[in-house]
Design a protein around this motif. Structure first.
Motif, short mmCIF file in Angstrom:
data_model
loop_
_atom_site.label_atom_id
_atom_site.label_comp_id
_atom_site.label_asym_id
_atom_site.label_seq_id
_atom_site.Cartn_x
_atom_site.Cartn_y
_atom_site.Cartn_z
N ARG A 675 0.93 -1.31 0.07
CA ARG A 675 -0.27 0.46 0.45
C ARG A 675 0.51 1.37 0.15
O ARG A 675 1.90 1.33 0.58
CB ARG A 675 -0.89 -0.24 1.46
N PRO A 676 0.67 2.22 -1.01
CA PRO A 676 1.04 2.83 -1.22
C PRO A 676 1.34 4.13 -0.18
O PRO A 676 2.62 3.98 0.49
CB PRO A 676 0.67 4.47 -1.96
N GLU A 677 0.58 4.03 1.08
CA GLU A 677 1.16 4.48 2.41
C GLU A 677 1.71 3.99 3.78
O GLU A 677 2.38 5.19 4.14
CB GLU A 677 -0.21 4.96 3.04
N VAL A 678 1.88 2.55 3.21
CA VAL A 678 3.34 2.15 4.53
C VAL A 678 5.00 2.81 4.72
O VAL A 678 5.49 2.74 4.56
CB VAL A 678 3.56 0.60 4.26
N ILE A 679 4.87 3.18 2.82
CA ILE A 679 6.67 3.70 2.46
C ILE A 679 6.46 5.19 3.31
O ILE A 679 5.90 6.71 3.01
CB ILE A 679 6.59 4.35 1.17
N CYS A 680 7.43 5.08 4.19
CA CYS A 680 7.93 6.66 4.55
C CYS A 680 9.16 6.82 5.31
O CYS A 680 10.15 6.24 5.85
CB CYS A 680 7.87 6.02 6.69
N PRO A 681 9.14 7.56 4.19
CA PRO A 681 10.87 8.47 4.13
C PRO A 681 11.02 8.70 5.39
O PRO A 681 10.68 8.95 6.03
CB PRO A 681 11.16 9.31 2.58
N CYS A 682 12.44 9.19 5.64
CA CYS A 682 12.61 9.24 7.00
C CYS A 682 14.61 9.85 7.31
O CYS A 682 15.10 9.86 5.84
CB CYS A 682 12.65 9.09 8.21
N ALA A 683 15.34 11.42 7.81
CA ALA A 683 16.23 11.72 7.28
C ALA A 683 17.28 11.49 8.71
O ALA A 683 16.22 12.22 9.49
CB ALA A 683 16.07 13.23 7.26
N SER A 684 17.99 11.42 8.23
CA SER A 684 19.31 11.52 9.71
C SER A 684 19.72 11.89 9.33
O SER A 684 20.93 11.68 8.51
CB SER A 684 18.71 10.26 10.87
N SER A 686 23.97 11.52 11.92
CA SER A 686 25.14 11.44 12.79
C SER A 686 25.12 11.88 14.11
O SER A 686 24.54 11.32 15.26
CB SER A 686 25.89 10.33 12.66
N GLU A 687 25.05 13.40 14.25
CA GLU A 687 25.18 14.11 14.89
C GLU A 687 23.45 14.29 15.53
O GLU A 687 23.47 14.78 16.67
CB GLU A 687 25.62 15.80 14.04
N ALA A 688 22.39 14.67 15.22
CA ALA A 688 21.38 14.53 15.43
C ALA A 688 20.10 13.36 15.64
O ALA A 688 19.35 14.03 15.51
CB ALA A 688 20.62 16.12 14.44
N MET A 689 20.13 12.75 15.12
CA MET A 689 20.20 11.34 14.96
C MET A 689 18.89 11.39 14.01
O MET A 689 19.40 12.23 13.30
CB MET A 689 19.33 11.07 15.96
N THR A 690 17.58 11.01 14.83
CA THR A 690 16.69 11.03 13.55
C THR A 690 16.65 12.52 13.07
O THR A 690 16.24 12.87 14.62
CB THR A 690 15.77 9.78 13.53
N VAL A 691 16.08 12.96 12.28
CA VAL A 691 15.27 14.10 12.57
C VAL A 691 13.91 14.85 11.83
O VAL A 691 13.09 15.07 12.45
CB VAL A 691 16.34 15.63 11.28
N ALA A 692 13.62 14.03 11.17
CA ALA A 692 12.79 13.76 10.44
C ALA A 692 11.61 12.50 9.89
O ALA A 692 12.91 11.69 9.63
CB ALA A 692 11.76 14.84 9.47
N ILE A 693 11.18 11.85 9.90
CA ILE A 693 9.70 10.80 9.68
C ILE A 693 8.54 10.80 9.03
O ILE A 693 8.09 11.67 9.91
CB ILE A 693 10.39 9.34 10.66
#
Length: 1595
Positions: A675-684, A686-693
Motif C-alpha cells: 500500500r502506498p501509505e506504508v512507505i515512510c521516508p526519514c532523514a537522519s 549521526s550528529e542529530a540522530m533522526t530529524v524527521a520521519i
C-alpha cells in the motif's frame, strides 16, 4: 519497429539535407549563417538558436506522417529517450547496484538523454596511449551488485509498459582511430549499409536488423549528408589559426631518439621515410599529433560559457579574476521561516527509566521472547537470541570486563572507560551482547569496522579516534580475531595509526558467570556518555559522536512514538547495526519495546537483493528498515520472483533518506499488496540522530508531498518550482514531519547561522533532548556543530536552546513537511554556485550506465585549484570496455553534466574495475579516493582534463603598454627615477701586472716564447678513467708537435684556409690547434662522432665541416676509419668529405717559417656550438680578442706559472675550449685535464684528481656536477677512506650559459662538505656566444681573501616570479609565496662592461627591470660565421647601439635576460659590488597570455609535483603549452601525472596546460653542457618520434 524508425526519422529531419540546403532561398541561408554567427559569439543560447533555426527551417522540411512541424522539435526530446534497446537479453538479468543515498528515477535518465540529444557532435581529440598501459587489473569473475552509486540494470526499468533506455545509440562498428581523427578533422561522417552516423553527440546510431536498416537507409543517407553539412558549417565559422594539419599516414618505423648534441635541420634518421609536411617555420609535422592539436584548437575556439571579459589591470598586481555574482541569478523572495515544532513527546506510564532497565525487565519477565534472529548468507536463520539469553550473557560479559581483566594487579577497566567493539557485519548477536555488556558495566562502547588489512582505507583515521578516546581494549568474536592480520608473535598486528590494544574475545568460553551476589548497577538515564558512534567527514577525518544515556533513551522514546512501534512486533533490518539507523532501530529501540529483529546481512543482500522482501513475507514482519538502494536492488531483481506478497506490511516500510521518489518501487509492488501509505521516508544524521520521519497515515497527517525543483535555482540556494526547462530538474519527496519533542529550523550553511527565508535552501538544525552531545575530545568543532545558536537577520537568537547542525541541506515545504535535497558532505561550491555530488553521480550514471561503468561505481568530489573548487569525476570502467567506448562515454558525461548542472567538470578519470578504495559496506570511500587523486596514486587508465572550459578565474592577460618616449625618461643617469642598470669589471688600463705574455700580440708567439724560456715547464696533464696520466706536454713538447702539424699543412693548404679538428679531448687537439696557427690556417674544433650513435652525431660533424667551409679535416687514425666506414655511409654521404689527414704519425720535420698575421684583427679561430634552441652557429674570434680573453681570465683568477688548475669540461667551444687550449699557454699555469666522458665509467675521477694534485682552482660543467651528486651521493664515506680531501679547493667554478642552478650547487656543496669542501668554494660563471667569459667568480678563500684582493661571496636574492613575467624585478623575502631564488652569476671580468636594455625599444633600463644583457669588451667575438647568409639577421648581435642615452658605445647582445643589482658588499677596490643575475635565454622564453615565462620555472614546479617525474621540459605549439615529463616508475602511474601537472602549473603559473606527454626516462634530449634541447624535443613530438607512454589533450 515502425514506431522506431519514425522516431529515428523525427530526429533526422530537423537538419536540412545538402540537397535541401541548396534549394533554401538565399535569405533563409543568410539568416541561418547569422544565427550560426550569433551562437558562435555567444550572443544567443543554444536553446534559442535551436528554436529560431527550427522556425526558419520548418516550412522547408516535408511533413512527416501528418505531424505538424512545430511539434517536431518538442517530440525530439521524448523520442530520443524512447528508442528501445535492441538485441536479445539473457532471461536472467543481472542485478545492478546503486549509490547509498538514492536511486535514479527514469525521469532523470530521460532528461540526460534529451540533454545529450541537444548537443551537436563535439569533436574531441582522443588521448593516445601505448598499448601496455591498457592492460587492466584483474576483476572478480562474478560481479554481484555492489552499493556504491546509482545505476541501472542491463535491461531497463519497465514503466507503464514503456521501455526507457540508456541511450538511443547502441552498436557502431568503430573505424580505426587514425581514420576517426582524419574524419573528424575533415568534418565528415561515414555511412555504411548497416549503420549510420546521426547528428547525435558521439555519432553513433541505432543498428537494427538488416531489413530495417535498408528500410531506413534513405533517411540515414540524408542524415549523414546533414551531419557533413553541420560539421562543415561548425568548423568554418570561427576565425581559425592557420590549419597545420597535414593528413599524412604514419610510417611504421620509429626514428632514433634525438641524441644529445644533434642539430635541428639535420633530419634525424635517414631511413625514417614519412611523407612529412613542413609548417611555416620549417618544423616537420606528422599527422597524428598535429591533427589532434588542431582538433584541440578547434574545440577551444568554441565559445566558452562564462566569457572572459576584456580587461586591463596594472602590470604589477596580477590579480585573479574574482567571479562577480550574476545580476540575474535568482534570489530568495520568501518570508523569514518560523522554527518548526514537533508534537510533544507522549507520557507513557510504565516507560523504563533507562535502556539497561528495559533489558532487565524483558530479560527477567519475558526470557523466552525472541530478540534477534541472525541469518547466514543463504538466508537461513543461524541463531535466535532471546531476551533471557541477552540479559544473562550481557551480565556475564559485564562482570568479566570489570573483574577478570587486570594489568599489574589493577583492574584494566573502570566504569566510564571507552572500549572498542570490532564485530563483523554478519554477527549481530555477538555485537548486541557486547554492546549491552558494556552498558551494564557502565563502560562506553565505541563500535568500529573490522580492519581487513593493515592499510585499509580510513582505518588509520579510526586509529586516531581510538587513540583520542583512550581505548586500550577491543572486544571481538573468536572467528573475527582469527581473521585479523597477525604479527610474528602471533598477536594481532598493530594497525597503522592505531594505539596498542588488548584484544578480548567475547565468546562463551572466555567469560565467567558472576557470583550470586553480584548485580549490575541499573541506574536512571543520566547525562553520562552511553556510547560513541564514529563518523567520517568529507575530508576523511574520523570523529566520535558521544551520545548520553538520556539522549539515547529520549531518542528511543521519540522513534517509538513517531513510528508507532508496539510491544512484541517483528521488524526486519537491512542496515548496518553498528551505527546510525541500524543501531537506533535494530539494537536500541527494539529492546525498549521487546521487538523481534530479523537482521539481514549485507552479504546476503549482495547474493539476493530480494531477501529482505522474502523475510518480510516469511516472518510476517510489520516494519522493514531499508535504504533506498535496497528498494532499487529489489526492483531490478523482482522480475524473476512472481510469488511475493507484501500485504503483511500493513504498517510501514521505513526508508532511510532517499532523495528520489519511491514511485518506481510502488508501481511494481503495488500489485503484490504494497500500500502506498506504508512507505515512510526519514532523514537522519549521526550528529542529530533522526530529524524527521513520515508518519503512518492513521496518525492523521497531511498527504506526502513532492517537489520538482530547478537545478539552476538550487545551485544558488533558492527553491524554484520548475515549469519550463524540463532538462535540469530535481524531483524530491518529503521526509515527513519533525520528530516528537524537537524544534527544527533551517539556517544558512556558511558563515553566521542566520535563519533562511521560506524559499531558500539551508542546513537543517535540530534542538531536542535526543541528539548527539559532542565530538569526543574536539571542543572547538563541538561548539560549532552541537551548540549553534540560529539568529534572525537582525541578529537576535531565535531561542534560548542550542541547536545541533544535521549536515542535511533542505527546506520546509507546505504542510510543515521537511524536504532534504542533499548533504553538506556532498556539497561542492564552484564559482559561488552549489552543486551536489549525488546529483552529478546520478547524471553521469544516466549516460549508458551498465554498458560502461562497472557496477555503477562512480565517485564525485571537488578539489581546490587556483582559489576555486573544481569537480572531479572518477568511475570504474568495465573490464571489457574499449578505448573508443571509454572516450565516447567520457565526452558524453561531460556534455550531460554541462547541460543539466551548467557546470564544467575539471577532470574525468576512469580506473580499472575494483580498484577504488572501498568503504566498509562496499561503497566507494570518497575521501580516500580524493586523497589518492591528489597524491597521484589513483592509477587511472583514462583521463580527460577540461581546464580550458572550467577555469574562468585566471588573471587578466597582460596588455603591453606603449613605451614612454626617451625625452621624458632620460635625466642624467636616471631612468624613470631609477639608476640605469649598468656595471663593469676592473679597468684593464689601471691593472699593472708583470705580464710577460702581454708583449706578444698573438697567442702562438707566446707558445714559442715559452718553449725557449721554460722548455721543460709542464703545461698539460691528461687523465684517463683510471686516474693515471695518459699523456702530458711541456712547453717545448707542445711547440715541437705543433711544428710538425704546421709542416704537414704548409705544403698542402693556403693561409686563411679553414681546418676542422676532429679529436677526442687530449693533447693532440691542443697541438694541432697551434699547428694551424703556425701555418696561418683557421682551426675549427669539432666534437668527434660517437661510434655507438653515428646516425645522430655524424650529421652534426658533417654540418659543421660544411658550414665552416673547412677544406681539410685533421684527426686520428681511428676516427679516419670511422668517418669512412660502412655505418657512416648509412648516415651521411661519405664521398663528400674534404681531405682527411691522419696526424698520428707525422714525419719530424720543421716548418720552413712561421706565419705572421699582418694585424691582430685577423681571424684566429672559429668557435662552433649548438644553442639550446638547436641552432648551429660559429662565431669569429680574432687574435686580439683571443689575447684579451686570456689576459682577462688570468687577471680575474690570478693564474701564473706556479699554479695548477683542474678542468673537467669539453674542449670544443666556449669557455671550455679557452681554458683547455688557450689559458695555460698564455698564463703558463699547469692544467690537469679530465675529459668529462671518462666520468661515465668512473664518477669520482675529477674529485680524486683535485684531491691528489691539491688543486686550488677547478672548473666543471653542470652535467659533471650532476654526475657527481647522483653517482657519488652515497659514497662519500668510501671516498674519505680513499683519502679524497677537498679542503684544498678555493674555487670550483661551474661553466654555464644559463641561469645558475642553485639547487644543484647547494646539494653538491652539502654532499661533499664531508670531504672538506668549503660551502663558499662553489660558484658560477656566465658566458655566451658573443662573449664566452662575462663573469667568473675568483677564488675567495685563503690569504687572498684576507688581503682583500678577491671579490665578495656570490649573493642570492629572492624575486617575485609574477613580477618577473611582466619583466619587472621585485625582491621579496625568502620563503614568501611565488618567490624564486636567483644566484648571481659571478664577478664581471676586467675590461667587461654590461648594461641591461629593453629587448624591443633597445633603450637602457633601470635597476628594477628585467631586460637583455648587453656586453662590451675587448674579448667580444667579432661576428657570426655562417653560410646561410643570415648575417643581416644577426648583425645587431655583435654591433648594436642604445636607442637613447649613451648612443656611442658598441655593444653585443647576449640573447639572455637578466638584471643588475648593486649589493651592499664592497669589492677589493672599495667599490660597491654590482651583481649580475642571469634569468634565462630570450630564445627559450614562452610568450603566453601577454606574459613572459621561463621554461625552467614551469619545469621546476612540475618536477616537484610527483616523485616519479624524473625530468621535464616544456615548449609551446600554436599557443598551447606542451609539458613533456619523463616517468621514472611503473607505466600505470603515467596517467596520475596528467592531473598533477595541470594542477601545479595552474596554481603556480596561472597557465592552462594544453598537452601533457608522458615519456620514458632519457627521451628529453640534453646537450653536453647539460642543457635541455627543448626545440629538438618539440620537433620530435610533432614528428611523432617520442614513442610516448601517454599523450593527454586537455580540453
Amino acid at each position: 519497429m515502425a514506431e522506431r524508425s519514425s522516431t529515428g526519422l523525427l530526429t533526422m529531419m530537423l537538419e536540412p539535407t545538402p540537397a535541401l540546403a541548396m534549394t533554401l532561398p538565399a535569405e533563409v541561408r543568410e539568416k541561418l549563417a547569422e544565427l550560426e554567427l550569433e551562437l558562435s559569439e555567444g550572443d544567443i543560447t543554444q536553446k534559442g538558436y535551436e528554436k529560431k533555426r527550427g522556425k526558419l527551417l520548418a516550412p522547408y522540411i516535408p511533413q512527416i506522417q501528418g505531424v505538424d512541424p512545430s511539434l517536431q522539435i518538442d517530440n525530439r526530446i521524448q523520442a530520443s529517450s524512447q528508442v528501445a534497446l535492441q538485441g536479445s537479453k539473457s532471461n536472467k538479468s543481472r542485478a545492478a547496484n546503486t549509490r547509498d543515498e538514492r536511486f535514479r528515477s527514469d525521469l532523470h535518465t530521460e532528461a540526460v538523454q534529451a540533454a545529450l540529444a541537444k548537443y551537436k557532435e563535439r569533436k574531441m581529440p582522443m588521448p593516445s596511449k601505448r598499448r601496455s598501459v591498457l592492460v587492466q587489473s584483474s576483476v572478480e569473475a562474478c560481479t554481484p551488485p555492489d552499493t556504491s552509486s546509482a545505476s541501472e540494470d542491463e535491461g531497463s526499468l519497465r514503466r507503464q509498459g514503456r521501455l526507457t533506455t540508456s541511450t538511443p545509440y547502441q552498436g557502431h562498428s568503430h573505424p580505426a582511430v587514425e581514420h576517426w581523427f582524419n574524419r573528424v578533422i575533415q568534418g565528415s561522417s561515414t555511412s555504411s549499409s548497416a549503420s549510420s552516423t546521426s547528428s547525435h553527440p558521439g555519432g553513433r546510431s541505432v543498428t537494427t536488423t538488416n531489413t530495417t536498416a535498408h528500410a531506413a537507409l534513405n533517411v540515414n543517407a540524408a542524415a549523414t549528408a546533414l551531419a557533413d553539412l553541420m560539421a562543415h558549417t561548425h568548423l568554418d565559422n570561427h576565425s581559425a589559426p592557420p590549419d597545420v594539419t597535414g593528413l599524412s599516414e604514419r610510417s611504421s618505423h620509429h626514428a632514433e631518439r634525438p641524441h644529445v648534441a644533434s642539430v635541428r635541420g639535420v633530419s634525424r634518421g635517414f631511413n625514417h621515410h614519412t611523407s612529412v609536411m613542413e609548417t611555416a617555420d620549417g618544423v616537420p609535422v606528422n599527422s597524428r599529433v598535429s591533427n589532434k592539436i588542431q582538433q584541440l584548437l578547434n574545440t577551444l575556439k568554441r565559445p566558452k560559457r562564462p566569457p572572459l571579459r576584456e580587461f586591463f589591470v596594472d602590470d604589477f598586481e596580477e590579480l585573479l579574476d574574482v567571479q562577480q555574482p550574476d545580476p540575474n541569478q535568482p534570489k530568495p523572495e520568501g518570508q523569514q521561516m518560523c522554527p518548526l515544532e514537533g508534537e510533544p513527546l507522549g507520557v507513557v506510564t510504565n516507560w523504563p527509566p533507562s535502556l539497561p532497565a528495559a533489558l532487565q525487565r524483558w530479560g527477567t519477565t519475558q526470557p523466552k521472547s525472541p530478540c534477534l534472529t541472525a541469518l547466514d548468507n543463504a538466508g537461513k536463520p543461524v541463531y535466535t537470541l532471546t531476551y533471557g539469553k541477552l540479559w544473562t550473557r550481557s551480565q556475564k560479559l559485564a562482570y568479566t570486563l570489570l573483574n577478570k581483566l587486570s594489568s599489574r594487579n589493577e583492574p584494566l577497566l573502570v566504569p566510564g572507560d571507552r572500549v572498542a567493539l570490532v564485530f563483523p557485519n554478519n554477527d549481530p548477536v555477538m555485537f548486541m551482547v557486547a554492546f549491552y555488556g558494556c552498558l551494564l558495566a557502565e563502560l562506553v562502547p565505541v563500535p568500529i569496522e573490522v580492519p581487513l588489512t593493515r592499510k585499509d582505507a580510513g582505518s588509520q583515521q579510526i586509529g586516531f579516534l581510538l587513540g583520542s578516546c583512550g581505548v586500550t581494549l577491543a572486544l571481538t568474536t573468536d572467528a573475527c580475531q582469527k581473521g585479523l592480520p597477525k604479527a610474528q608473535t602471533g598477536e594481532v598486528a598493530t594497525f597503522k595509526g592505531w594505539p596498542r590494544l588488548l584484544w578480548f574475545v567475547t565468546d562463551g568460553k572466555h567469560v565467567v558467570k558472576p557470583p550470586k551476589d553480584w548485580h549490575p548497577p541499573i541506574r536512571e538515564a543520566s547525562n553520562d556518555i552511553a556510547y560513541i558512534e564514529y563518523k567520517t567527514s568529507k575530508e576523511g577525518s574520523t570523529m566520535g559522536i558521544t551520545v548520553s544515556h538520556s539522549a539515547m533513551l529520549a531518542h528511543c522514546h521519540a522513534l517509538t512514538q513517531a513510528c508507532g512501534y508496539t510491544e512484541g512486533e517483528t521488524i526486519t533490518n537491512v542496515l548496518d547495526f553498528k551505527r546510525e539507523a541500524g543501531l537506533w532501530h535494530g539494537v536500541l529501540t527494539s529492546v525498549m519495546n521487546r521487538m523481534h529483529v530479523i537482521s539481514i546481512p549485507y552479504s546476503l543482500m549482495k547474493v539476493n537483493p530480494l531477501s529482505w522482501i522474502m523475510k518480510v513475507h516469511t516472518y510476517k514482519a510489520r516494519v522493514a528498515v531499508v535504504k533506498s538502494r535496497d528498494m532499487h536492488w529489489s526492483l531490478l531483481a523482482q522480475r524473476d520472483q512472481r510469488d511475493i506478497s507484501l500485504s503483511s506490511l500493513p504498517k510501514k516500510l521505513l526508508l532511510i533518506w532517499s532523495i528520489s521518489s519511491c514511485d518506481a518501487f510502488l508501481n511494481v509492488f503495488q500489485s503484490r499488496g504494497l500500500r502506498p501509505e506504508v512507505i515512510c521516508p526519514c532523514a537522519s544524521s549521526s550528529e542529530a540522530m533522526t530529524v524527521a520521519i513520515r508518519r503512518p497515515p492513521e496518525m492523521g497527517v497531511p498527504p506526502p508531498g513532492k517537489a520538482v525543483l530547478s537545478m539552476g535555482g538550487l545551485s544558488h540556494g533558492v527553491i524554484r518550482v520548475d515549469t519550463e526547462e524540463k532538462l535540469s530538474v530535481l524531483t524530491v519527496q518529503d521526509v515527513g514531519q519533525v520528530m516528537p519533542g524537537a524544534l527544527v529550523c533551517v539556517v544558512r550553511a556558511e558563515g553566521i547561522p542566520y535563519l533562511c527565508q521560506t524559499d531558500e535552501v539551508g542546513e537543517i538544525c535540530v534542538s531536542s533532548g535526543s541528539t548527539g552531545v559532542a565530538y569526543y575530545g574536539l571542543p572547538g568543532m563541538t561548539k560549532n556543530i552541537f551548540e549553534t545558536v540560529p539568529v534572525t537577520p537582525s541578529g537576535i537568537p531565535i531561542s534560548g536552546r542550542p541547536f545541533t547542525r544535521t549536515s542535511l541541506l533542505g527546506f520546509v515545504g507546505p504542510d510543515s513537511l521537511v524536504f532534504v535535497v542533499g548533504k553538506m558532505d556532498g556539497l561542492m561550491v564552484v564559482s559561488g554556485r552549489r552543486h551536489n555530488a549525488d546529483d552529478v553521480v546520478a547524471t553521469a550514471l544516466a549516460v549508458e550506465p551498465m554498458k560502461f561503468v562497472y557496477r555503477g561505481r562512480i565517485a564525485v568530489f571537488s578539489v581546490s585549484v587556483l582559489h576555486d573548487e573544481r569537480i572531479v569525476v572518477v568511475a570504474e570502467q568495465r573490464p571489457d570496455a574499449s578505448e573508443e567506448d571509454s572516450f565516447q562515454w567520457m565526452s558524453r558525461v561531460l556534455q550531460a553534466i554541462d547541460s543539466i548542472h551548467q557546470v564544467g567538470v575539471y577532470c574525468l578519470a576512469l580506473v580499472p574495475a575494483n580498484t577504488l578504495p572501498k568503504a566498509p559496506l562496499g561503497g566507494i570511500h570518497i575521501s580516500e579516493t580524493k586523497q589518492r587523486f591528489l597524491e597521484g596514486a589513483l592509477h587511472p587508465c583514462n583521463v580527460l582534463m577540461c581546464p580550458h572550459t572550467c577555469v574562468t578565474n585566471l588573471p587578466k592577460p597582460r596588455q603591453k603598454q606603449p613605451e614612454v618616449g626617451p625625452a621624458s625618461m632620460i635625466v642624467g643617469n636616471l631612468v624613470a627615477g631609477k639608476r640605469i642598470a649598468q656595471a663593469c669589471g676592473r679597468d684593464l688600463g689601471q691593472l699593472e701586472d708583470n705580464d710577460q705574455a702581454r708583449k706578444f700580440l698573438y697567442i702562438q708567439d707566446v707558445l714559442q716564447w715559452r718553449a725557449q724560456a721554460t722548455p721543460d715547464h709542464p703545461l698539460f696533464l691528461v687523465l684517463n678513467a683510471k686516474g693515471t696520466v695518459s699523456s702530458s706536454a711541456s712547453c717545448l713538447q707542445l711547440h715541437k708537435r705543433a711544428e710538425r702539424v704546421a709542416a704537414a699543412l704548409m705544403g698542402r693548404l693556403n693561409t686563411g684556409d679553414h681546418v676542422a679538428l676532429v679529436y677526442p679531448p687530449g693533447i693532440d687537439l691542443i697541438a694541432t690547434f697551434y699547428g694551424c696557427l703556425y701555418a696561418g690556417c683557421v682551426p675549427v674544433t669539432v666534437r668527434p662522432p660517437h661510434p655507438q650513435n653515428l646516425a645522430t652525431t655524424l650529421p652534426t660533424v658533417k654540418m659543421i665541416v660544411e658550414v665552416s667551409k673547412s677544406v681539410c679535416i685533421l684527426t686520428t687514425q681511428a676516427i679516419t676509419k670511422l668517418l669512412k666506414s660502412k655505418e657512416a655511409a648509412a648516415a651521411v654521404d661519405i664521398k663528400s668529405w674534404p681531405t682527411v689527414l691522419d696526424t698520428d704519425d707525422l714525419p719530424r720535420k720543421k716548418s720552413p717559417q712561421m706565419y705572421k698575421p699582418p694585424t691582430p684583427e685577423m681571424l684566429a679561430y672559429l668557435d662552433f656550438s649548438v644553442s639550446t634552441t638547436g641552432i648551429l652557429a660559429g662565431v669569429k674570434m680574432s687574435h686580439a680578442a683571443t689575447s684579451a680573453l686570456c689576459r682577462s681570465i688570468k687577471l680575474q683568477c690570478e693564474l701564473y706559472p706556479s699554479r695548477q688548475i683542474a678542468i673537467c669540461l669539453d674542449p670544443y667551444c666556449g669557455l671550455g675550449f679557452a681554458l683547455w687550449c688557450l689559458c695555460s699557454v698564455y698564463s703558463g699555469h699547469q692544467s690537469i685535464l679530465v675529459p668529462p666522458l671518462e666520468l661515465e665509467s668512473n664518477a669520482s675521477l675529477w674529485l680524486a684528481a683535485v684531491s691528489q694534485y691539491k688543486v686550488r682552482v677547478t672548473f666543471c660543467s653542470y652535467s659533471v656536477m650532476e654526475m657527481c651528486t647522483k653517482g657519488l651521493g652515497s659514497q662519500t664515506e668510501a671516498l674519505r677512506l680513499r683519502n679524497v680531501n677537498l679542503s684544498c679547493v678555493r674555487t670550483c667554478m661551474v661553466v654555464a650559459e644559463e641561469r645558475p642552478r642553485i639547487a644543484l650547487t647547494q646539494s653538491f656543496s652539502k654532499i661533499f662538505k664531508d670531504l672538506g669542501l668549503s660551502p663558499r668554494a662553489v660558484s658560477t660563471t656566465f658566458g655566451c656566444r658573443v662573449n664566452v667569459a662575462i663573469c667568473l667568480q675568483p677564488n675567495r678563500l685563503g690569504k687572498l681573501a684576507e688581503q682583500g684582493t678577491a671579490g665578495p661571496d656570490p649573493t642570492t636574492v629572492y624575486v617575485d616570479m609574477r613580477a618577473l613575467r611582466h619583466d619587472r624585478v621585485r625582491l621579496v623575502e625568502r620563503g614568501s609565496p611565488h618567490s624564486l631564488p636567483l644566484m648571481e652569476s659571478g664577478k664581471i671580468l676586467p675590461g667587461v662592461k654590461v648594461i641591461i636594455a629593453n629587448t624591443e625599444t633597445k633603450g637602457p633600463l633601470g635597476d628594477s627591470h628585467l631586460g637583455e644583457i648587453w656586453v662590451s669588451s675587448p674579448h667580444n667575438a667579432t661576428g657570426y660565421y655562417t653560410v646561410y647568409g643570415e648575417e643581416a639577421l644577426h648583425a645587431d648581435h655583435f654591433n648594436t647601439k642604445l636607442s637613447f642615452g649613451d648612443t656611442q658605445t658598441v655593444w653585443a647582445r647576449t640573447g639572455y635576460l637578466g638584471f643588475l643589482r648593486r649589493t651592499e658588499l664592497t669589492d677589493a677596490s672599495g667599490e660597491r659590488h654590482d651583481a649580475l643575475y642571469v634569468v634565462g635565454s630570450l630564445d627559450e622564453t614562452l610568450e603566453l597570455r601577454g606574459m613572459r615565462y621561463h621554461p625552467i620555472d614551469i619545469e621546476t614546479s612540475v618536477i616537484r609535483s610527483h616523485k616519479s617525474i624524473a625530468e621535464c621540459a616544456v615548449f609551446t605549439w600554436t599557443n598551447l603549452l606542451v609539458v613533456v615529463v619523463e616517468l621514472e616508475g611503473s607505466e600505470q602511474e603515467a596517467l596520475d601525472l596528467v592531473a598533477l601537472v595541470t594542477n601545479v602549473v595552474l596554481e603556480e603559473h596561472y597557465l592552462i596546460v594544453g598537452v601533457v606527454v608522458v615519456v620514458d626516462p632519457g627521451v628529453i634530449p640534453i646537450n653536453s653542457r647539460g642543457e635541455k634541447q627543448r626545440m629538438h624535443l618539440r620537433d620530435g613530438f610533432l614528428a611523432d618520434q617520442l614513442d610516448p607512454i601517454y599523450v593527454a589533450y586537455n580540453m
